[in-house]
Design a protein around this motif. Structure first.
Motif, PDB file in Angstrom:
ATOM      1  N   ILE A  54      23.134 -20.497 -60.489  1.00  0.00           N
ATOM      2  CA  ILE A  54      22.951 -20.948 -61.938  1.00  0.00           C
ATOM      3  C   ILE A  54      21.669 -21.725 -62.121  1.00  0.00           C
ATOM      4  O   ILE A  54      21.426 -22.735 -61.315  1.00  0.00           O
ATOM      5  CB  ILE A  54      24.219 -21.888 -62.073  1.00  0.00           C
ATOM      6  CG1 ILE A  54      25.328 -21.027 -62.205  1.00  0.00           C
ATOM      7  CG2 ILE A  54      23.824 -22.425 -63.700  1.00  0.00           C
ATOM      8  CD1 ILE A  54      26.561 -21.782 -62.089  1.00  0.00           C
ATOM      9  N   SER A  55      20.633 -21.361 -62.876  1.00  0.00           N
ATOM     10  CA  SER A  55      19.333 -21.977 -62.961  1.00  0.00           C
ATOM     11  C   SER A  55      19.536 -23.057 -63.715  1.00  0.00           C
ATOM     12  O   SER A  55      20.546 -23.429 -64.474  1.00  0.00           O
ATOM     13  CB  SER A  55      18.501 -20.915 -63.816  1.00  0.00           C
ATOM     14  OG  SER A  55      18.924 -20.893 -65.119  1.00  0.00           O
ATOM     15  N   ALA A  56      18.602 -23.901 -63.572  1.00  0.00           N
ATOM     16  CA  ALA A  56      18.757 -25.318 -64.470  1.00  0.00           C
ATOM     17  C   ALA A  56      18.973 -25.184 -66.114  1.00  0.00           C
ATOM     18  O   ALA A  56      19.435 -25.776 -66.738  1.00  0.00           O
ATOM     19  CB  ALA A  56      17.279 -26.191 -64.044  1.00  0.00           C
ATOM     20  N   ALA A  57      17.910 -24.159 -66.412  1.00  0.00           N
ATOM     21  CA  ALA A  57      18.058 -23.798 -67.952  1.00  0.00           C
ATOM     22  C   ALA A  57      19.359 -23.491 -68.092  1.00  0.00           C
ATOM     23  O   ALA A  57      20.021 -23.894 -69.183  1.00  0.00           O
ATOM     24  CB  ALA A  57      17.010 -22.791 -68.142  1.00  0.00           C
ATOM     25  N   ALA A  58      19.996 -22.414 -67.403  1.00  0.00           N
ATOM     26  CA  ALA A  58      21.537 -22.179 -67.755  1.00  0.00           C
ATOM     27  C   ALA A  58      22.631 -23.366 -67.772  1.00  0.00           C
ATOM     28  O   ALA A  58      23.238 -23.474 -68.703  1.00  0.00           O
ATOM     29  CB  ALA A  58      22.143 -20.947 -66.752  1.00  0.00           C
ATOM     30  N   ARG A  60      21.704 -26.560 -68.463  1.00  0.00           N
ATOM     31  CA  ARG A  60      21.442 -27.402 -69.729  1.00  0.00           C
ATOM     32  C   ARG A  60      22.039 -26.684 -70.807  1.00  0.00           C
ATOM     33  O   ARG A  60      22.721 -27.437 -71.468  1.00  0.00           O
ATOM     34  CB  ARG A  60      19.775 -27.457 -69.835  1.00  0.00           C
ATOM     35  CG  ARG A  60      19.155 -28.682 -68.749  1.00  0.00           C
ATOM     36  CD  ARG A  60      17.729 -28.824 -69.341  1.00  0.00           C
ATOM     37  NE  ARG A  60      16.855 -27.635 -69.667  1.00  0.00           N
ATOM     38  CZ  ARG A  60      16.158 -27.124 -68.417  1.00  0.00           C
ATOM     39  NH1 ARG A  60      16.258 -27.582 -67.278  1.00  0.00           N
ATOM     40  NH2 ARG A  60      15.720 -26.208 -68.941  1.00  0.00           N
ATOM     41  N   LEU A  61      21.979 -25.478 -70.624  1.00  0.00           N
ATOM     42  CA  LEU A  61      22.607 -24.777 -71.982  1.00  0.00           C
ATOM     43  C   LEU A  61      24.016 -24.849 -72.041  1.00  0.00           C
ATOM     44  O   LEU A  61      24.855 -25.101 -73.063  1.00  0.00           O
ATOM     45  CB  LEU A  61      22.145 -23.318 -72.336  1.00  0.00           C
ATOM     46  CG  LEU A  61      22.657 -22.486 -73.140  1.00  0.00           C
ATOM     47  CD1 LEU A  61      22.108 -22.974 -74.749  1.00  0.00           C
ATOM     48  CD2 LEU A  61      22.033 -20.932 -73.082  1.00  0.00           C
ATOM     49  N   ALA A  62      24.679 -24.642 -70.810  1.00  0.00           N
ATOM     50  CA  ALA A  62      26.121 -24.821 -70.725  1.00  0.00           C
ATOM     51  C   ALA A  62      26.561 -26.533 -70.936  1.00  0.00           C
ATOM     52  O   ALA A  62      27.658 -26.498 -71.577  1.00  0.00           O
ATOM     53  CB  ALA A  62      26.539 -24.573 -69.218  1.00  0.00           C
ATOM     54  N   ASN A  63      25.843 -27.152 -70.586  1.00  0.00           N
ATOM     55  CA  ASN A  63      26.320 -28.588 -70.916  1.00  0.00           C
ATOM     56  C   ASN A  63      26.036 -28.997 -72.408  1.00  0.00           C
ATOM     57  O   ASN A  63      26.928 -29.703 -73.082  1.00  0.00           O
ATOM     58  CB  ASN A  63      25.186 -29.660 -70.052  1.00  0.00           C
ATOM     59  CG  ASN A  63      25.624 -29.662 -68.632  1.00  0.00           C
ATOM     60  OD1 ASN A  63      26.740 -29.287 -68.300  1.00  0.00           O
ATOM     61  ND2 ASN A  63      24.734 -29.825 -67.634  1.00  0.00           N
ATOM     62  N   ALA A  64      24.822 -28.552 -72.904  1.00  0.00           N
ATOM     63  CA  ALA A  64      24.783 -28.394 -74.223  1.00  0.00           C
ATOM     64  C   ALA A  64      26.004 -27.842 -75.054  1.00  0.00           C
ATOM     65  O   ALA A  64      26.436 -28.484 -76.239  1.00  0.00           O
ATOM     66  CB  ALA A  64      23.643 -27.953 -75.010  1.00  0.00           C
TER      67      ALA A  64
END
Length: 70
Positions: A54-58, A60-64
């Motif tokens: 799981i990439s950092a961008a994914a 951040r998106l999941a957390n958002a």
């Protein structure tokens, strides 16, 4: 403009037909292969599952979206 101005040359049409024929021949070979077996005794070994990164961008998106992939 006449309706015939869009038609390709006979050489182009022949080349298209030959390309389609090659693809159909490949599809016929794949369609006639036997299906893989689903019997457990033919696959006696344990197959490890691949890890999903799981990439950092994914993250951040999941957390958002409040999905929290921890």
């Amino acid at each position: 403009m006449t309706p015939y101005e869009e038609i390709a040359t006979p050489a182009d049409l022949h080349a298209d037909c030959m390309a389609v024929n090659r693809e159909l021949a490949r599809a016929a070979v794949k369609a006639t292969r036997p299906a893989p077996s689903i019997h457990f005794d033919e696959f006696p070994r344990e197959v490890a599952k691949r890890d999903i990164a799981i990439s950092a961008a994914a993250q951040r998106l999941a957390n958002a979206l409040h999905l929290h992939l921890d």
